[in-house]
Scaffold this motif. Structure first.
Motif: not given
Lengths: 291, 318
Positions: A111, A187-190, B312, B315-317
């Motif tokens: 993330d 991964l489309k991270p935040r 994804a 997987e995020r909080p």
């Protein structure tokens, strides 16, 4: 620390103080509360990388913010980035709290994707296998991840037919960083953490990569933390610029920057752009001469 | 004209790291062999009494090579080469099977490395000639003793080379893998081991050459009824005074080693195309066998396939 009222410098506005988590109403993407990192505490080679760092990045609805971190060399910029990523030895902090979306950081995760300055492409994997590495780790079926991988290779301006099956050593520096960015964004991270990703590129490639990054960032809507030595790069890319002090680093000033309206090359000629750049440059020059 | 030729010659020979074409390289190698043969011939020419070096010390090339058919037919050269090779291969394969996993583990976890380091140190420095009698006590005089000797001689080197190769992989690859969501096991299996594999392979390729030398030592100790092997043959020839045969075997061994090394080099090129170019035939082969296994695994263990849009997000909080 400058406690004067907000001051307008060209495209930028210097806030009267660095905002603290208590002041910001919107949900916080990242917040640092009095974070200090000291290595070898109590020994002869004790070294404090960052001291009492407090700041907050809010979750702007529908789009993340683009945060650039500037400061004299060795001021602990990377320490801040790696603390957010949860990478050792910067993580865990000696004191204070590092929170991501309100939760304390406990370790690295997809993330919070990270792009490094050094080329970190996995040399034994082809471009496609590099780009889909994260999906592979999530056990996404091969067909799906290859399809998505090709889509991202195309988005990064690489040629799917000819480049997908090349190995990293066959690519130029700019192309390798494109692969590294695709590998993270897929991964489309935040949160995207970038540690001088364009530092090793030639100036022209660098400008192209900046334009590409702005385009992609709008698409993925992530909060970006971007460390750079280039003030022009920071002012062009950033919504917000954090200016750090000499080591042990702390955040001296927070600048809000107007969004860029045209390409990197054109923006960098405008007087109000240059005014902001010169303001920051004077600050940093002063800091470095006091080191 | 003449001086410019001389200039070029000197420049070619004396410039640092001047590239040499493949053909030239082979030609120079052949020239060296011819030079050695000529030297050998000069030292041993003429009647036995008038030679610079007597036939009891060094037989002439003609005398030596004339015994080749005898060595090949009567003394079953190929069979003996194969017997020796089998011993080395089994012992060495055993060392790889046990040494590489241990070495990789030690390379990944410094505490395990620290724990094992005294054993590795002893294993690397133990005088092998002194170990050999012990091996006979423990494993008897038969095949097992020779295979285990090769194992003991090489396993410590395999462990330490594998550990070193893993430790030499830059930490930034581990950081990258972690920030892409790889677990610890995935980081080891998908990043550390593949990146260290070429180094481990090169080290093992060199070590195989050494192991091939050690086997001669093991084979030269004769107890009870022994069966074959080049080292054993040399012992027999020595006792019977067949100098020519010994020289021939000494010439044969490097050739066998060369062939094996070339085969290993080919495997290396095909396994690691990212380092050596080419189409990576063996790498493709490995991948072809891995893909069905991976699909099977995902069918069994990961029932719900991750959909594209939410690739994804899980997987995020929260």
């Amino acid at each position: 620390m400058s406690q004067s009222p907000a001051q307008v410098v060209g495209m930028g506005t210097v806030l009267d103080h660095v905002r603290t988590p208590q002041e910001v109403a919107l949900p916080h993407v990242v917040e640092f509360r009095n974070v200090t990192k000291t290595y070898n505490a109590g020994k002869a080679d004790e070294f404090t990388a960052i001291r009492d760092v407090t700041f907050v990045v809010e979750d702007v609805v529908g789009k993340g913010e683009f945060i650039c971190v500037l400061g004299p060399s060795g001021c602990g910029k990377s320490t801040i980035l790696r603390s957010i990523a949860g990478l050792e030895p910067q993580h865990p902090a000696t004191s204070g709290e590092v929170l991501v979306l309100g939760q304390p950081v406990v370790g690295p995760g997809s993330d919070r994707g990270m792009v490094f300055q050094d080329y970190t492409s996995f040399d034994h994997r082809t471009v496609l296998e590099n780009v889909t590495f994260g999906l592979e780790c999530l056990h996404t079926p091969r067909r799906q991840r290859d399809e998505l991988g090709r889509e991202w290779i195309h988005k990064m301006g690489l040629n799917v037919a000819t480049d997908a099956h090349k190995y990293p050593h066959e690519l130029s520096g700019g192309m390798r960083q494109r692969v590294a960015i695709a590998r993270t964004l897929i991964l489309k991270p935040r949160i995207i953490l970038m540690d001088e990703p364009f530092g090793a590129l030639d100036p022209l490639t660098r400008l192209n990569m900046q334009d590409l990054l702005v385009k992609l960032w709008k698409e993925v809507q992530a909060t970006v933390f971007f460390i750079t030595h280039s003030i022009e790069e920071a002012v062009f890319l950033g919504d917000r610029v954090y200016l750090m002090s000499n080591s042990p680093g702390t955040i001296l000033e927070e600048l809000k920057i107007e969004p860029a309206t045209s390409s990197a090359n054109e923006m960098q000629r405008q007087p109000k752009f240059l005014e902001a750049v010169y303001y920051i440059r004077d600050k940093i020059t002063k800091l470095e001469s006091n080191q | 004209m003449n001086s410019s030729f001389l200039d070029r010659l000197l420049r070619n020979w004396l410039t640092l790291r001047r590239p040499v074409s493949r053909l030239q390289a082979i030609g120079l190698g052949v020239a060296c062999i011819l030079l050695c043969l000529t030297g050998w011939w000069l030292l041993t020419q003429g009647a036995a009494e008038s030679r610079l070096v007597g036939p009891l010390t060094l037989p002439s090339p003609a005398e030596t090579f004339s015994k080749f058919s005898e060595l090949w037919n009567d003394f079953a050269l190929t069979r003996n080469v194969l017997v020796t090779l089998r011993r080395v291969s089994i012992g060495f394969a055993l060392a790889l099977m046990i040494g590489i996993p241990i070495g990789v583990t030690a390379g990944c976890f410094p505490r395990i490395h620290a724990f094992l380091s005294p054993l590795i140190m002893i294993g690397r420095n133990v005088p092998l000639a002194a170990v050999l009698p012990l091996m006979i006590f423990i494993f008897g005089a038969g095949e097992k003793n020779k295979v285990m000797f090769i194992f003991v001689a090489s396993v410590a080197f395999v462990i330490s080379d594998a550990a070193r190769a893993i430790m030499d992989v830059s930490a930034r690859y581990i950081d990258t893998a972690y920030t892409l969501g790889a677990s610890r096991w995935q980081t080891i299996s998908k990043v550390l081991v593949p990146l260290a594999a070429p180094t481990i392979f090169s080290a093992c390729r060199q070590m195989f050459g050494l192991a091939f030398g050690y086997i001669m030592l093991a084979e030269s100790i004769k107890i009870a009824d022994e069966v074959g092997g080049l080292g054993y043959q040399i012992q027999i020839f020595q006792r019977r005074g067949f100098r020519e045969h010994i020289y021939l075997i000494i010439l044969v061994i490097p050739m066998v080693a060369l062939v094996i090394d070339q085969v290993l080099a080919w495997i290396q090129r095909q396994l690691f195309p990212h380092l050596y170019g080419g189409d990576g035939m063996l790498r493709s082969l490995v991948r072809i066998t891995v893909i069905p296994w991976e699909s099977l695994k995902s069918l069994i263990f990961y029932r719900t396939p991750v959909s594209l849009s939410s690739a994804a997000t899980e997987e995020r909080p929260k």
